[in-house]
Design an enzyme around this catalytic site. Structure first.
Site, PDB file in Angstrom:
ATOM      1  N   LYS A  17      -0.468 -63.883  18.735  1.00 27.74           N
ATOM      2  CA  LYS A  17       0.128 -64.922  17.888  1.00 27.74           C
ATOM      3  C   LYS A  17       0.878 -64.308  16.705  1.00 27.74           C
ATOM      4  O   LYS A  17       2.008 -64.706  16.399  1.00 27.74           O
ATOM      5  CB  LYS A  17      -0.948 -65.897  17.402  1.00 27.74           C
ATOM      6  CG  LYS A  17      -1.629 -66.665  18.529  1.00 27.74           C
ATOM      7  CD  LYS A  17      -2.581 -67.720  18.027  1.00 27.74           C
ATOM      8  CE  LYS A  17      -3.783 -67.133  17.328  1.00 27.74           C
ATOM      9  NZ  LYS A  17      -4.648 -66.332  18.232  1.00 27.74           N
ATOM     10  N   THR A  18       0.265 -63.344  16.040  1.00 29.47           N
ATOM     11  CA  THR A  18       0.938 -62.692  14.916  1.00 29.47           C
ATOM     12  C   THR A  18       2.166 -61.925  15.389  1.00 29.47           C
ATOM     13  O   THR A  18       3.225 -61.953  14.742  1.00 29.47           O
ATOM     14  CB  THR A  18      -0.035 -61.734  14.197  1.00 29.47           C
ATOM     15  OG1 THR A  18      -1.172 -62.474  13.740  1.00 29.47           O
ATOM     16  CG2 THR A  18       0.640 -61.083  13.000  1.00 29.47           C
ATOM     17  N   ASP A  39      -1.492 -68.063   9.233  1.00 25.10           N
ATOM     18  CA  ASP A  39      -2.564 -67.789  10.183  1.00 25.10           C
ATOM     19  C   ASP A  39      -3.774 -68.669   9.885  1.00 25.10           C
ATOM     20  O   ASP A  39      -4.017 -69.034   8.731  1.00 25.10           O
ATOM     21  CB  ASP A  39      -2.949 -66.313  10.103  1.00 25.10           C
ATOM     22  CG  ASP A  39      -3.723 -65.847  11.328  1.00 25.10           C
ATOM     23  OD1 ASP A  39      -3.764 -66.597  12.323  1.00 25.10           O
ATOM     24  OD2 ASP A  39      -4.277 -64.736  11.294  1.00 25.10           O
ATOM     25  N   THR A  74      -6.889 -70.692  16.154  1.00 25.39           N
ATOM     26  CA  THR A  74      -7.789 -70.454  17.279  1.00 25.39           C
ATOM     27  C   THR A  74      -8.501 -71.740  17.677  1.00 25.39           C
ATOM     28  O   THR A  74      -9.196 -71.775  18.684  1.00 25.39           O
ATOM     29  CB  THR A  74      -8.840 -69.390  16.918  1.00 25.39           C
ATOM     30  OG1 THR A  74      -9.529 -69.807  15.723  1.00 25.39           O
ATOM     31  CG2 THR A  74      -8.188 -68.051  16.660  1.00 25.39           C
ATOM     32  N   ARG A  89      -5.483 -56.949  22.439  1.00 26.54           N
ATOM     33  CA  ARG A  89      -6.071 -56.208  21.311  1.00 26.54           C
ATOM     34  C   ARG A  89      -7.247 -55.363  21.771  1.00 26.54           C
ATOM     35  O   ARG A  89      -7.396 -54.199  21.365  1.00 26.54           O
ATOM     36  CB  ARG A  89      -6.506 -57.180  20.209  1.00 26.54           C
ATOM     37  CG  ARG A  89      -7.208 -56.484  19.033  1.00 26.54           C
ATOM     38  CD  ARG A  89      -7.534 -57.466  17.934  1.00 26.54           C
ATOM     39  NE  ARG A  89      -6.314 -57.906  17.261  1.00 26.54           N
ATOM     40  CZ  ARG A  89      -6.155 -59.107  16.711  1.00 26.54           C
ATOM     41  NH1 ARG A  89      -7.138 -59.993  16.777  1.00 26.54           N
ATOM     42  NH2 ARG A  89      -5.034 -59.422  16.111  1.00 26.54           N
TER      43      ARG A  89
END
Length: 352
Positions: free
Chosen positions: A71-72, A116, A165, A224
């Site tokens: 997302k980032t 965020d 999230t 990640r």
């Protein structure tokens, strides 16, 4: 070991300090480099290209999905594709409407504001954001009580990229103000292999296809985690092998770090082993299961269970937690004669 801080786990989806530093170097710079999320990527490409052709700012974008899925990274790509600067903040950092007003009033025309964990923003700031997103205007309240005055403040057009999230926690008025909503899915192993090979090239690590596949299969569908495991396997290959990551090197390295072939770590296996060996596969209450593994109830429920449920190894039922046949097979155990479907634990007590 206590797992209350989930970043202690090598398979935690949340970013730790090392991840933040390394991810900056590994992040793709445009949509062409971005791996996976095919539908979101194609739809977003159309949105951005249309905005550039019109010479306008892009619609506000909401990205939802589990941590570690990109997302980032996508927010930074949006800014790069639009040729605009990006401002990064988070919902927990905005506790007052004044905090948000200060950020909004300093934005440049066309700038991308990445927010965020947007669902954790305070309610007063959230209500101010409604007007800012729709009318590019905010009302700043000066003074208190009957003498308070609302001063309208015009804002330059900007693009808000919200990430969450837990999309279900966003109020409908806020969700409706986003022109584009994209849900990030977990990655398939083949997509993770591409991520790992790309990251290995950037990290100057030699890896063969079988080694990449071995790491991808243990990465829980999350880039990640894949990148974090790659770095740990790289360390092992450098110290105890010839520096080349093969399937054997990757498997041995991840065995050292207690990540098994399906991506389960020590906490995951402790929960499954307690459920199978102590309670015959269940059903068993969450609190009892937590005591059996020596962890807090919240740790088992929020840290271990989501992945076990997604993998089909554990089920949540009204009577308690129940192991599935796949859980017995994964740990190499034989279910009891009653089938390990959760009813036998009770039957055994009464001899039925």
């Amino acid at each position: 070991m206590n797992w209350d801080d989930e970043t202690d786990r090598i398979v935690a989806p949340a970013a730790d300090g090392e991840d933040t530093a390394v991810e900056a170097a590994l992040r793709p710079k445009d949509l062409g480099e971005f791996v996976g999320q095919e539908k979101v990527r194609q739809q977003l490409d159309l949105v951005l290209k249309a905005a550039r052709q019109r010479g306008a700012t892009a619609d506000h974008v909401l990205l939802s999905g589990a941590p570690g899925l990109g997302k980032t990274t996508l927010s930074m790509i949006i800014a790069a594709e639009m040729g605009a600067p990006i401002r990064i903040t988070s919902g927990p950092a905005i506790q007052h409407a004044g905090d948000l007003a200060a950020i909004l009033s300093s934005l440049q025309e066309g700038e991308v504001l990445f927010l965020d964990e947007i669902h954790r923003m305070s309610r007063p700031a959230e209500e101010m954001l409604y007007m800012a997103m729709e009318d590019f205007r905010v009302d700043v309240i000066v003074g208190k009580g009957p003498g308070a005055t609302a001063i309208p403040l015009e804002l330059p057009p900007f693009t808000l990229v919200g990430a969450t999230t837990r999309a279900g926690l966003l109020p409908p008025p806020l969700r409706d103000r986003f022109g584009f909503t994209g849900h990030m899915e977990f990655y398939a192993p083949a997509e993770l292999e591409r991520v790992i090979r790309r990251s290995a090239g950037l990290l100057d690590v030699e890896i063969d296809p079988a080694g990449a596949a071995e790491i991808a299969g243990r990465s829980r569908g999350t880039p990640r985690i894949a990148n974090r495991l790659l770095r740990r396997v790289r360390d092992y290959a450098q110290v105890r092998a010839d520096g080349v990551i093969t399937r054997e090197v990757a498997a041995t390295a991840l065995q050292v770090y207690e990540v098994d072939g399906r991506g389960l770590d020590r906490l995951d296996r402790a929960v499954l082993e307690a459920l199978l060996k102590l309670f015959g596969g269940g059903p068993v209450g969450l609190s009892t299961l937590a005591v059996a593994v020596g962890e807090e109830r919240e740790t088992v429920e929020e840290v271990a269970e989501p992945f076990l449920v997604r993998e089909g190894l554990l089920a949540r039922t009204p009577r308690g937690r129940v192991a599935t046949p796949a859980a017995w097979a994964h740990l190499g155990l034989v279910p009891p004669q009653h089938g390990g479907n959760g009813s036998g634990g009770q039957q055994g007590l009464f001899g039925v």
